[in-house]
Scaffold this motif. Structure first.
Motif, short mmCIF file in Angstrom:
data_model
loop_
_atom_site.label_atom_id
_atom_site.label_comp_id
_atom_site.label_asym_id
_atom_site.label_seq_id
_atom_site.Cartn_x
_atom_site.Cartn_y
_atom_site.Cartn_z
N THR A 1 1.07 5.04 0.12
CA THR A 1 0.08 6.09 -0.21
C THR A 1 0.99 8.04 -0.55
O THR A 1 1.45 8.04 0.13
N ASP B 1 -4.16 12.99 -0.19
CA ASP B 1 -3.32 11.79 -0.46
C ASP B 1 -4.58 11.16 -0.71
O ASP B 1 -5.76 10.98 0.25
N LYS B 2 -4.24 9.79 -1.20
CA LYS B 2 -4.21 8.79 -1.36
C LYS B 2 -3.31 7.51 -1.25
O LYS B 2 -2.78 7.41 -1.41
N VAL B 3 -4.74 6.41 -0.77
CA VAL B 3 -3.59 4.83 -0.97
C VAL B 3 -4.14 4.08 -2.16
O VAL B 3 -4.73 3.74 -2.41
N ARG C 1 -2.71 0.25 -3.83
CA ARG C 1 -1.96 -1.35 -3.35
C ARG C 1 -1.95 -1.90 -4.50
O ARG C 1 -2.56 -1.70 -5.98
N ASP D 1 0.79 -1.07 0.20
CA ASP D 1 0.32 -0.17 0.09
C ASP D 1 0.90 0.88 0.46
O ASP D 1 1.47 1.27 1.00
N VAL E 1 -7.88 9.05 2.00
CA VAL E 1 -6.75 8.50 3.50
C VAL E 1 -8.42 10.04 4.23
O VAL E 1 -8.74 9.65 5.16
#
Length: 206
Positions: free
Chosen positions: A62, A109-111, A113, A60, A103
């Motif tokens: 971020t 910000d984003k996570v 994967r 993951d 988030v």
């Protein structure tokens, strides 16, 4: 035909989401480990057992969404080693992630994967996972987490393309069934035909 088209469409959707579901939900979680905290990378050592195999390795990231989505280069590299032998080596780009997790609504910000791969056979003992930056520029990374899942189901890579094909066939069949069904569904207006002759009392006779 309409019912069959809907079934084909559903089967296609299952094929498309099957790899994602197997990657994220099959097996059981070994753990989540912080490999980067915004300042430096650190190796992660995890004790694995033979019964954990196969072990799926997920990462993951971020970071700011626009920076990651526009990248075509390697964002992170990962190696997993045990007993001086490399068990897994992978490069991660994260640019195929369709729906990153947010988030916070107040933060950009984003996570993201990405899957690093699968360790098919596990030799009992400590495994050292080392992550580092790739050759992508301008990635404002906030955090990197290593996720390990044990006993995962192997994924058939043909499932997603076949799913898209089935969805296309089902959608075309559904549209055709609606078009032709609408064309054949017109009934004659009973008022457009002359009334039948009436016989008996109050009727007209010829």
């Amino acid at each position: 035909m309409r019912f069959l088209s809907v079934l084909v469409l559903i089967a296609g959707a299952v094929g498309v989401f099957y790899p994602w579901a197997m990657s994220n939900f099959s097996g059981h979680a070994i753990g989540t480990y912080r490999a980067y905290d915004g300042s430096r990378f650190r190796p992660v050592t995890v004790q694995l057992a033979a019964s954990d195999a196969p072990v799926r390795v997920l990462v993951d990231l971020t970071a700011r969404a626009e920076r990651v989505a526009s990248q075509q280069r390697t964002v992170l590299t990962l190696t997993a080693a045990s007993g001086g032998r490399t068990a897994l080596a992978s490069t991660l780009s994260f640019n195929h992630t369709d729906n990153p997790r947010q988030v916070s609504p107040q933060l950009p910000d984003k996570v993201f994967r990405d899957e690093a791969g699968v360790i098919g056979k596990v030799t009992p003992g400590p495994y050292v996972f080392t992550l580092g930056p790739g050759d992508a520029d301008g990635i404002d990374m906030r955090a990197v987490d290593l996720i390990l899942r044990a006993g995962t189901t192997s994924i058939d890579e043909r499932a997603r393309p076949a799913g898209y094909a089935l969805m296309g066939i089902g959608l075309v069949g559904l549209v055709l069934s609606l078009v032709f069904g609408r064309g054949s569904g017109h009934s004659q207006n009973p008022n457009s035909q002359p009334p039948p002759p009436r016989w008996g009392r109050g009727g007209s006779q010829r």
